[in-house]
Design an enzyme around this catalytic site. Structure first.
Site: not given
Length: 670
Positions: A459-460
């Site tokens: 995600h990041e």
């Protein structure tokens, strides 16, 4: 010693020279940057020539370079490695940054020059630049009279001070609430590496021979899924949800009530019914009612699913279920129904392998970019690693920094920051960083991830790609500088590659034997995908609806008892589940009270997920993991930043407006 922040960095891509920066350098550089930027603004306002795009808008975009350089380095350290001296400096500087913002956007002379720019004949990005500046002037209060502007400045300064204090109290509360245990037997059920990490955390904290269960930012702690001792689970859960609201010097309820009142006053001053309406006016959502309508549509189905899950958990437990039992018996039901044991598969998710052979591999497969570690380049802490990222043709794209381990000087959660924003105007290439909070094992031991931590890693990095792929002219539009209810969209899309067969097979290998994650386990993981969605969606909606409840209040309606208000707000929204606390309760809701980036905007995650679910379908329809898809996603969306309407970028990619149905299907809410 010369302050290294006062001059542009000579390191590759303008990476701040952290090895040469001392704490005292930040204050000096910020002071100089504030003064220099105001002087540059005055030069623009005082220009005797008629306002043009070049002498006003371009001059504005070129201004503030020293301030941006100093602030980017400083706030990176504030979030990720804040000493006491840095925290004290943050307290001092935060109101000054707020006052500086007001000095720029409440400057009538500057506004009048922007309003006088003739945009005829300009390209679309340049026209948008002028329009976006004018919009920010109006949203910042340029239309107010002198008395109104002075009142607004006071509100902004006090909100900045309170938000800074909230963030510092929350970080300290998370550290103070960690559960210290004397006996290893109390940790029964935890994997051996987690027990070793708890012993190491205790040693570092000065409790040699004991075990420290440190907390993560959300309400529910990962250890709750494995701890066999029910009383230890209770103690850990209660320590987690009591943060910031149990009295004492770290209680934040006074700060919350003050901030809510001040935000309501600010909204009224700017002509809005409440702070939520003010916030949504700046986003991609058409209006506040559209946001509330979507959340209200999702809530009943989410709670029904959660109730169904709770029934199954109670049957498995054989006793009345409490909130601290949920994760433990949910993991048991997952094992019993689907033969999936998430603790047992952690040896297949070693940090370096997931990062290099998973996250980086997917990015190379999609976009042709490559990653080259640069041990010669230093971050602000020894744990920070630096990679040079290159395009398929070998040209330099930017730098990516990874800071993955938790420490006492780092705030909770996971996030992406930009140290250098890409801009063709300035000739700048991006430098971005990902921060996580993974427990650090003893020296020489592998760092094994949970599936949720794997998801966070992907995600990041989706945010990082948004920053790295930026190809805009003006720094204002660079990378993740988009409306907040759009910013989570690219990062959520990047999660789709976690279970993509080609990617999973490349990274999910046993750290000791190298054996791949067995296919039957992969199949069972996919079969169990919807298990737990009732909990996850209810937990998230609780936080999102609590956020809105605080921010629809008027200044005269701020309650005396913050926790009583929280309970009533959740009940009124239909998400007051006795076994499922909101993902963030008021006492540690850092997203909305430690600053205002997500204030009245925590809905953004699910609003963005509507676009994400549609985009996942688009990738699947077009063959998934291939360069054609990656190059199109990069060109039409990731590279655009805010240089055009983000929803136009989405429509260009998808061929139509987003629909809610793919999200409902994904979360089992049909």
């Amino acid at each position: 010693m010369t302050n290294p922040l006062l001059s542009p960095s000579e390191l590759p891509f303008g990476l701040p020279p952290f090895a040469a920066i001392e704490d005292t350098h930040y204050a000096e550089a910020v002071d100089a940057g504030l003064a220099e930027h105001l002087a540059e603004i005055q030069d623009i306002v005082g220009n005797p020539d008629p306002a043009t795009f070049e002498n006003t808008a371009l001059a504005m975009e070129r201004s503030g370079r020293l301030l941006q350089r100093a602030a980017a380095a400083f706030f990176t350290v504030v979030s990720a490695d804040a000493s006491d001296a840095i925290q004290d400096l943050e307290t001092e500087l935060a109101p000054r940054f707020a006052a500086h913002q007001d000095a720029v956007y409440l400057n009538r002379g500057l506004y009048e020059r922007f309003a006088a720019i003739d945009t005829a004949g300009l390209d679309a990005e340049s026209v948008r630049l002028v329009e976006e500046y004018l919009k920010e002037f109006r949203q910042s209060g340029i239309q107010l009279d002198d008395e109104g502007q002075e009142k607004l400045k006071g509100l902004n300064a006090e909100l900045s001070r309170l938000g800074t204090e909230f963030g510092q109290r929350v970080k300290e509360a998370m550290k103070s609430a960690a559960l210290l245990l004397d006996d290893a037997a109390d940790l029964a059920g935890l994997p051996a590496d987690d027990i070793a990490s708890a012993a190491e955390a205790a040693r570092v904290a000065g409790h040699e021979g004991k075990f420290l269960l440190t907390l993560i930012q959300p309400s529910n702690q990962p250890a709750l899924a494995a701890l066999e001792n029910r009383d230890v689970r209770r103690r850990l859960y209660e320590a987690s949800i009591a943060r910031g609201s149990s009295g004492g010097s770290l209680d934040v309820q006074d700060l919350v009530k003050s901030m809510v009142r001040l935000r309501a006053e600010k909204a009224t001053l700017l002509g809005f019914s409440n702070f939520a309406e003010l916030v949504v006016d700046r986003q991609t959502a058409p209006d506040f009612e559209a946001v509330r309508s979507m959340l209200n549509r999702l809530a009943p189905a989410a709670v029904r699913n959660a109730d169904t899950e709770a029934t199954a958990l109670a049957e498995s437990a054989g006793h009345q279920l409490e909130a601290w039992d949920w994760a433990y018996y949910s993991a048991k039901v997952r094992r019993d129904r689907y033969a999936v044991d998430e603790q047992a598969i952690r040896p297949y998710f070693e940090l370096d392998r997931v990062l290099v052979d998973g996250v980086f591999f997917a990015a190379t497969s999609l976009y042709g970019i490559t990653f080259h570690e640069r041990p010669d380049l230093a971050g602000y802490h020894a744990d920070v690693r630096v990679w040079e990222v290159r395009n398929a043709d070998g040209s330099g794209l930017g730098l990516f920094l990874g800071d993955y381990y938790t420490r006492e000087t780092k705030r909770g959660g996971a996030w992406m920051d930009s140290l250098v924003d890409q801009s063709d105007l300035l000739g700048a290439r991006p430098v971005v960083i990902n921060n996580l909070n993974i427990s650090k094992p003893p020296a020489g031991e592998p760092t094994l991830l949970t599936l949720d931590e794997v998801r966070t890693l992907f995600h990041e990095f989706g945010h990082a790609l948004h920053g790295l792929f930026s190809e805009v002219t003006y720094p204002r539009f660079s990378g993740t500088g988009v409306p907040r209810d759009f910013v989570e969209y690219p990062s959520q899309v990047n999660e789709m590659w976690i279970m993509w067969p080609e990617v999973l097979a490349n990274y999910a290998r046993h750290h000791a034997t190298g054996e791949p994650l067995p296919q039957d386990v992969v199949d069972r993981l996919n079969e169990s995908r919807l298990w737990g969605e009732g909990f996850a969606t209810t937990e998230y909606l609780g936080a999102a609806l609590l956020d809105l409840a605080w921010h629809v209040l008027d200044a005269g309606s701020v309650p005396q008892d913050a926790l009583e208000f929280e309970a009533k707000a959740l009940a009124a929204a239909g998400v007051a589940h006795t076994l499922i606390p909101p993902r963030y309760r008021t006492g540690y809701f850092q997203h909305i009270f430690a600053g205002d980036y997500y204030a009245a905007g925590y809905y953004s995650y699910i609003w963005s997920e509507v676009l994400d679910a549609e985009t996942v379908d688009w990738f699947v329809e077009h063959g998934g993991l291939n360069r054609n898809n990656g190059d199109r996603f990069r060109a039409e969306l990731l590279s655009r930043g805010n240089s055009r309407d983000p929803l136009e970028s989405f429509r260009t990619l998808r061929g139509r407006d987003a629909q809610l149905e793919p999200l409902l299907k994904r979360r089992g809410l049909e």
